[in-house]
Motif scaffolding. Structure first.
Motif, PDB file in Angstrom:
ATOM      1  N   MET A   1       0.852  -1.187   0.000  1.00 47.80           N
ATOM      2  CA  MET A   1       0.000   0.000   0.000  1.00 47.80           C
ATOM      3  C   MET A   1       0.892   1.245   0.000  1.00 47.80           C
ATOM      4  O   MET A   1       1.770   1.406   0.833  1.00 47.80           O
ATOM      5  CB  MET A   1      -0.877  -0.021   1.253  1.00 47.80           C
ATOM      6  N   ALA A   2       0.651   2.104  -0.946  1.00 50.59           N
ATOM      7  CA  ALA A   2       1.425   3.347  -1.050  1.00 50.59           C
ATOM      8  C   ALA A   2       0.980   4.328   0.032  1.00 50.59           C
ATOM      9  O   ALA A   2      -0.194   4.411   0.375  1.00 50.59           O
ATOM     10  CB  ALA A   2       1.235   3.963  -2.423  1.00 50.59           C
ATOM     11  N   ILE A   3       1.939   5.049   0.541  1.00 52.77           N
ATOM     12  CA  ILE A   3       1.654   6.054   1.565  1.00 52.77           C
ATOM     13  C   ILE A   3       1.227   7.337   0.862  1.00 52.77           C
ATOM     14  O   ILE A   3       1.945   7.863   0.016  1.00 52.77           O
ATOM     15  CB  ILE A   3       2.897   6.328   2.434  1.00 52.77           C
ATOM     16  N   GLU A   4       0.055   7.808   1.201  1.00 56.40           N
ATOM     17  CA  GLU A   4      -0.452   9.060   0.650  1.00 56.40           C
ATOM     18  C   GLU A   4      -0.013  10.207   1.549  1.00 56.40           C
ATOM     19  O   GLU A   4      -0.187  10.148   2.759  1.00 56.40           O
ATOM     20  CB  GLU A   4      -1.986   9.028   0.578  1.00 56.40           C
ATOM     21  N   LEU A   5       0.568  11.244   0.941  1.00 60.25           N
ATOM     22  CA  LEU A   5       1.023  12.409   1.693  1.00 60.25           C
ATOM     23  C   LEU A   5       0.277  13.644   1.210  1.00 60.25           C
ATOM     24  O   LEU A   5       0.136  13.854   0.008  1.00 60.25           O
ATOM     25  CB  LEU A   5       2.522  12.607   1.506  1.00 60.25           C
ATOM     26  N   SER A   6      -0.153  14.469   2.132  1.00 56.74           N
ATOM     27  CA  SER A   6      -0.852  15.699   1.763  1.00 56.74           C
ATOM     28  C   SER A   6       0.166  16.793   1.425  1.00 56.74           C
ATOM     29  O   SER A   6       1.326  16.738   1.830  1.00 56.74           O
ATOM     30  CB  SER A   6      -1.741  16.176   2.917  1.00 56.74           C
ATOM     31  N   ASP A   7      -0.298  17.771   0.685  1.00 58.54           N
ATOM     32  CA  ASP A   7       0.559  18.916   0.351  1.00 58.54           C
ATOM     33  C   ASP A   7       1.004  19.628   1.629  1.00 58.54           C
ATOM     34  O   ASP A   7       2.135  20.102   1.714  1.00 58.54           O
ATOM     35  CB  ASP A   7      -0.178  19.898  -0.558  1.00 58.54           C
TER      36      ASP A   7
ATOM     37  N   VAL B   1       1.320  12.599  12.923  1.00 58.60           N
ATOM     38  CA  VAL B   1       0.465  11.774  13.775  1.00 58.60           C
ATOM     39  C   VAL B   1      -1.002  11.907  13.355  1.00 58.60           C
ATOM     40  O   VAL B   1      -1.707  10.899  13.199  1.00 58.60           O
ATOM     41  CB  VAL B   1       0.642  12.138  15.264  1.00 58.60           C
ATOM     42  N   ALA B   2      -1.460  13.124  13.144  1.00 58.03           N
ATOM     43  CA  ALA B   2      -2.851  13.346  12.742  1.00 58.03           C
ATOM     44  C   ALA B   2      -3.148  12.688  11.396  1.00 58.03           C
ATOM     45  O   ALA B   2      -4.204  12.064  11.213  1.00 58.03           O
ATOM     46  CB  ALA B   2      -3.149  14.844  12.678  1.00 58.03           C
ATOM     47  N   HIS B   3      -2.223  12.822  10.455  1.00 57.35           N
ATOM     48  CA  HIS B   3      -2.408  12.227   9.131  1.00 57.35           C
ATOM     49  C   HIS B   3      -2.456  10.705   9.230  1.00 57.35           C
ATOM     50  O   HIS B   3      -3.312  10.063   8.606  1.00 57.35           O
ATOM     51  CB  HIS B   3      -1.279  12.680   8.196  1.00 57.35           C
ATOM     52  N   ALA B   4      -1.554  10.129  10.011  1.00 57.58           N
ATOM     53  CA  ALA B   4      -1.524   8.675  10.170  1.00 57.58           C
ATOM     54  C   ALA B   4      -2.825   8.171  10.785  1.00 57.58           C
ATOM     55  O   ALA B   4      -3.400   7.180  10.310  1.00 57.58           O
ATOM     56  CB  ALA B   4      -0.330   8.269  11.029  1.00 57.58           C
ATOM     57  N   GLU B   5      -3.296   8.851  11.802  1.00 59.70           N
ATOM     58  CA  GLU B   5      -4.548   8.440  12.446  1.00 59.70           C
ATOM     59  C   GLU B   5      -5.736   8.588  11.498  1.00 59.70           C
ATOM     60  O   GLU B   5      -6.593   7.712  11.428  1.00 59.70           O
ATOM     61  CB  GLU B   5      -4.782   9.262  13.711  1.00 59.70           C
TER      62      GLU B   5
ATOM     63  N   ALA C   1       8.106   7.942   4.742  1.00 54.98           N
ATOM     64  CA  ALA C   1       7.763   8.322   3.366  1.00 54.98           C
ATOM     65  C   ALA C   1       7.889   9.835   3.175  1.00 54.98           C
ATOM     66  O   ALA C   1       8.365  10.298   2.131  1.00 54.98           O
ATOM     67  CB  ALA C   1       6.350   7.861   3.023  1.00 54.98           C
ATOM     68  N   LEU C   2       7.484  10.589   4.173  1.00 50.36           N
ATOM     69  CA  LEU C   2       7.556  12.049   4.095  1.00 50.36           C
ATOM     70  C   LEU C   2       9.005  12.514   4.005  1.00 50.36           C
ATOM     71  O   LEU C   2       9.355  13.338   3.142  1.00 50.36           O
ATOM     72  CB  LEU C   2       6.875  12.665   5.314  1.00 50.36           C
ATOM     73  N   LYS C   3       9.850  11.995   4.860  1.00 49.69           N
ATOM     74  CA  LYS C   3      11.266  12.397   4.839  1.00 49.69           C
ATOM     75  C   LYS C   3      11.926  11.985   3.533  1.00 49.69           C
ATOM     76  O   LYS C   3      12.701  12.743   2.963  1.00 49.69           O
ATOM     77  CB  LYS C   3      12.003  11.807   6.044  1.00 49.69           C
ATOM     78  N   LYS C   4      11.605  10.805   3.045  1.00 50.91           N
ATOM     79  CA  LYS C   4      12.180  10.348   1.771  1.00 50.91           C
ATOM     80  C   LYS C   4      11.714  11.248   0.624  1.00 50.91           C
ATOM     81  O   LYS C   4      12.516  11.637  -0.230  1.00 50.91           O
ATOM     82  CB  LYS C   4      11.770   8.904   1.493  1.00 50.91           C
TER      83      LYS C   4
END
Length: 64
Positions: free
Chosen positions: A1-7, A38-42, A54-57
Motif C-alpha cells: 500500500m502506497a503512503i499518501e502524503l498531503s501537500d 500523527v494526525a495524518h496517520a490516524e 515516506a515524508l522524509k524520503k
C-alpha cells in the motif's frame, strides 16, 4: 500500500528540512511536523512511522 502524503505535510517537512540545513530548526517547526504526521496517520489508518519515513524520503531524497 502506497503512503499518501498531503501537500500540507510536504510543505511542513520542506520547511523543517530547510531549517535543519541552516542549523536553525525550531521546536515549533519540529512539533508542527510531528503533530501533522500523527494526525495524518490516524486519519488515514496508516502507521505513523511509515508516514514519517515516506515524508522524509519524499522531501529529503526526491530522486529515489
Amino acid at each position: 500500500m502506497a503512503i499518501e502524503l498531503s501537500d500540507e505535510l510536504i510543505e511542513l517537512e520542506t520547511r523543517a528540512w530547510a531549517e535543519i540545513q541552516a542549523q536553525a530548526l525550531t521546536v515549533e517547526t519540529a512539533l508542527a511536523v510531528q503533530q501533522a504526521v500523527v494526525a495524518h496517520a490516524e486519519a488515514t489508518g496508516q502507521e505513523r512511522l511509515a508516514v514519517e519515513t515516506a515524508l522524509k524520503k519524499t522531501v529529503r531524497h526526491p530522486e529515489n
